[in-house]
Design a protein around this motif. Sequence first.
Motif, PDB file in Angstrom:
ATOM      1  N   GLN A   1      20.381 -19.600 -48.240  1.00  0.00           N
ATOM      2  CA  GLN A   1      19.915 -19.031 -49.627  1.00  0.00           C
ATOM      3  C   GLN A   1      18.439 -18.896 -49.931  1.00  0.00           C
ATOM      4  O   GLN A   1      18.004 -18.233 -50.578  1.00  0.00           O
ATOM      5  N   SER A   2      17.592 -19.678 -49.010  1.00  0.00           N
ATOM      6  CA  SER A   2      16.211 -19.578 -49.164  1.00  0.00           C
ATOM      7  C   SER A   2      15.572 -19.840 -47.889  1.00  0.00           C
ATOM      8  O   SER A   2      16.098 -20.340 -46.925  1.00  0.00           O
ATOM      9  N   ILE A   3      14.204 -19.572 -47.790  1.00  0.00           N
ATOM     10  CA  ILE A   3      13.434 -19.851 -46.565  1.00  0.00           C
ATOM     11  C   ILE A   3      13.201 -21.549 -46.599  1.00  0.00           C
ATOM     12  O   ILE A   3      12.161 -21.966 -47.123  1.00  0.00           O
ATOM     13  N   ARG A   4      13.803 -22.086 -45.851  1.00  0.00           N
ATOM     14  CA  ARG A   4      13.594 -23.452 -45.989  1.00  0.00           C
ATOM     15  C   ARG A   4      14.475 -24.395 -44.792  1.00  0.00           C
ATOM     16  O   ARG A   4      15.838 -24.115 -44.644  1.00  0.00           O
ATOM     17  N   VAL A   5      13.717 -25.057 -44.089  1.00  0.00           N
ATOM     18  CA  VAL A   5      14.169 -25.837 -43.027  1.00  0.00           C
ATOM     19  C   VAL A   5      13.870 -27.207 -42.851  1.00  0.00           C
ATOM     20  O   VAL A   5      12.710 -27.558 -43.325  1.00  0.00           O
ATOM     21  N   GLU A   6      14.780 -28.211 -42.950  1.00  0.00           N
ATOM     22  CA  GLU A   6      14.513 -29.458 -43.018  1.00  0.00           C
ATOM     23  C   GLU A   6      15.013 -30.260 -41.539  1.00  0.00           C
ATOM     24  O   GLU A   6      15.902 -30.031 -41.148  1.00  0.00           O
ATOM     25  N   ILE A   7      13.920 -31.087 -40.806  1.00  0.00           N
ATOM     26  CA  ILE A   7      14.283 -31.670 -39.764  1.00  0.00           C
ATOM     27  C   ILE A   7      14.210 -33.180 -40.181  1.00  0.00           C
ATOM     28  O   ILE A   7      12.864 -33.771 -40.470  1.00  0.00           O
TER      29      ILE A   7
ATOM     30  N   SER B   1      28.997 -16.916 -44.681  1.00  0.00           N
ATOM     31  CA  SER B   1      28.454 -15.744 -45.319  1.00  0.00           C
ATOM     32  C   SER B   1      27.653 -15.091 -44.163  1.00  0.00           C
ATOM     33  O   SER B   1      27.142 -15.367 -42.911  1.00  0.00           O
ATOM     34  N   ASP B   2      27.256 -13.664 -44.376  1.00  0.00           N
ATOM     35  CA  ASP B   2      26.457 -12.938 -43.662  1.00  0.00           C
ATOM     36  C   ASP B   2      25.256 -13.407 -43.235  1.00  0.00           C
ATOM     37  O   ASP B   2      24.913 -13.653 -41.968  1.00  0.00           O
ATOM     38  N   ASN B   3      24.522 -14.136 -44.116  1.00  0.00           N
ATOM     39  CA  ASN B   3      23.080 -14.835 -43.692  1.00  0.00           C
ATOM     40  C   ASN B   3      23.243 -15.947 -42.734  1.00  0.00           C
ATOM     41  O   ASN B   3      22.555 -16.265 -42.118  1.00  0.00           O
ATOM     42  N   HIS B   4      24.252 -16.677 -43.254  1.00  0.00           N
ATOM     43  CA  HIS B   4      24.935 -17.919 -42.043  1.00  0.00           C
ATOM     44  C   HIS B   4      24.930 -17.158 -40.967  1.00  0.00           C
ATOM     45  O   HIS B   4      24.455 -17.741 -39.907  1.00  0.00           O
ATOM     46  N   ASN B   5      25.695 -16.334 -40.711  1.00  0.00           N
ATOM     47  CA  ASN B   5      25.983 -15.651 -39.314  1.00  0.00           C
ATOM     48  C   ASN B   5      24.788 -15.133 -38.653  1.00  0.00           C
ATOM     49  O   ASN B   5      24.609 -15.122 -37.509  1.00  0.00           O
ATOM     50  N   GLU B   6      23.813 -14.374 -39.441  1.00  0.00           N
ATOM     51  CA  GLU B   6      22.632 -13.897 -38.862  1.00  0.00           C
ATOM     52  C   GLU B   6      21.916 -15.107 -38.535  1.00  0.00           C
ATOM     53  O   GLU B   6      21.060 -14.890 -37.342  1.00  0.00           O
ATOM     54  N   ILE B   7      21.480 -16.226 -39.403  1.00  0.00           N
ATOM     55  CA  ILE B   7      20.819 -17.264 -38.732  1.00  0.00           C
ATOM     56  C   ILE B   7      21.268 -17.824 -37.586  1.00  0.00           C
ATOM     57  O   ILE B   7      20.663 -18.303 -36.762  1.00  0.00           O
ATOM     58  N   PHE B   8      22.667 -18.189 -37.660  1.00  0.00           N
ATOM     59  CA  PHE B   8      23.166 -18.670 -36.470  1.00  0.00           C
ATOM     60  C   PHE B   8      22.911 -17.950 -35.173  1.00  0.00           C
ATOM     61  O   PHE B   8      22.636 -18.502 -34.034  1.00  0.00           O
TER      62      PHE B   8
ATOM     63  N   LEU C   1      17.298 -12.572 -47.007  1.00  0.00           N
ATOM     64  CA  LEU C   1      15.973 -13.297 -47.520  1.00  0.00           C
ATOM     65  C   LEU C   1      14.572 -12.453 -47.092  1.00  0.00           C
ATOM     66  O   LEU C   1      13.648 -12.939 -47.457  1.00  0.00           O
ATOM     67  N   VAL C   2      14.790 -11.500 -46.193  1.00  0.00           N
ATOM     68  CA  VAL C   2      13.434 -10.937 -45.585  1.00  0.00           C
ATOM     69  C   VAL C   2      13.737  -9.533 -45.926  1.00  0.00           C
ATOM     70  O   VAL C   2      14.505  -9.101 -45.383  1.00  0.00           O
ATOM     71  N   LYS C   3      12.505  -9.050 -46.710  1.00  0.00           N
ATOM     72  CA  LYS C   3      12.479  -7.600 -47.015  1.00  0.00           C
ATOM     73  C   LYS C   3      12.140  -6.761 -45.958  1.00  0.00           C
ATOM     74  O   LYS C   3      11.230  -7.220 -45.026  1.00  0.00           O
TER      75      LYS C   3
ATOM     76  N   ARG D   1      10.182 -16.703 -38.561  1.00  0.00           N
ATOM     77  CA  ARG D   1      10.411 -15.428 -38.980  1.00  0.00           C
ATOM     78  C   ARG D   1      11.687 -14.903 -38.106  1.00  0.00           C
ATOM     79  O   ARG D   1      12.300 -13.712 -38.522  1.00  0.00           O
ATOM     80  N   ASP D   2      11.569 -15.301 -36.925  1.00  0.00           N
ATOM     81  CA  ASP D   2      12.754 -14.960 -36.006  1.00  0.00           C
ATOM     82  C   ASP D   2      14.140 -15.858 -36.557  1.00  0.00           C
ATOM     83  O   ASP D   2      15.154 -14.854 -36.089  1.00  0.00           O
ATOM     84  N   VAL D   3      13.982 -16.865 -36.966  1.00  0.00           N
ATOM     85  CA  VAL D   3      15.315 -17.222 -37.583  1.00  0.00           C
ATOM     86  C   VAL D   3      15.914 -16.451 -38.738  1.00  0.00           C
ATOM     87  O   VAL D   3      17.204 -16.401 -38.734  1.00  0.00           O
ATOM     88  N   TYR D   4      15.023 -16.092 -39.567  1.00  0.00           N
ATOM     89  CA  TYR D   4      15.458 -15.504 -40.672  1.00  0.00           C
ATOM     90  C   TYR D   4      15.333 -13.944 -40.753  1.00  0.00           C
ATOM     91  O   TYR D   4      15.877 -13.194 -41.785  1.00  0.00           O
TER      92      TYR D   4
END
Length: 197
Positions: free
Chosen positions: A148-154, A45-52, A195-197, A187-190
């Motif tokens: 799809q949401s602001i969430r990162v799990e390590i 998706s677009d979000n996927h590509n932007e995050i990558f 998801l960021v207005k 904020r730089d990741v997303y």
Amino acid sequence: MNTEEPVVSYQKKFISIEEFIEMENEATEKHEYFQGEVFAMAGASDNHNEIFSSLFSELSAQLKGKTCRPYGSDKRLYIRENTLLTYPDISVYCNKSTPFGKGEMTFVDPTVLIEILSESTKNYDRGVKFSLYRDIPSLQEYILVDSQSIRVEIFRLNESKHWELEEYKTLDENLYIATLNVRIHLRDVYQFTSLVK
């Protein structure tokens, strides 16, 4: 690479690892291999590509001149311990990556793996795929970034060789990848996603 819940992609019931690699080297689309079966991989998706793009850029900048290097989803991973051949969204190899077999297109010893989650892949990436990734002797951290949401799990391997979970859920937090001593602002990741207005 965004991965569908596995769906058998080829009619042949069983193929060897060597057959798969030869086939995949000529393929125009990526596939995943596990225990003799081949599975289709989905688009992103677009979000996927932007995050990558954002995450990969940050990692590349912070690791410049160091012994660890990040790679995108064209870097094919082979797990000797369970036969999985796949394409993580981002993989980080330290002290030079080790190729498997002939050529230099399949590699075996990542230190950090990152998957960007989608609705169709999140259960697979958190469950079966993580179980298979845990068989990698060199792996120290596994990172899941939700698209799809602001969430990162390590998931981080501790000194007792147990996996511990650390979560980030707000844009004001800094994602810390301990193995690499890298901090990345969420904020730089997303920043370029919907998801960021």
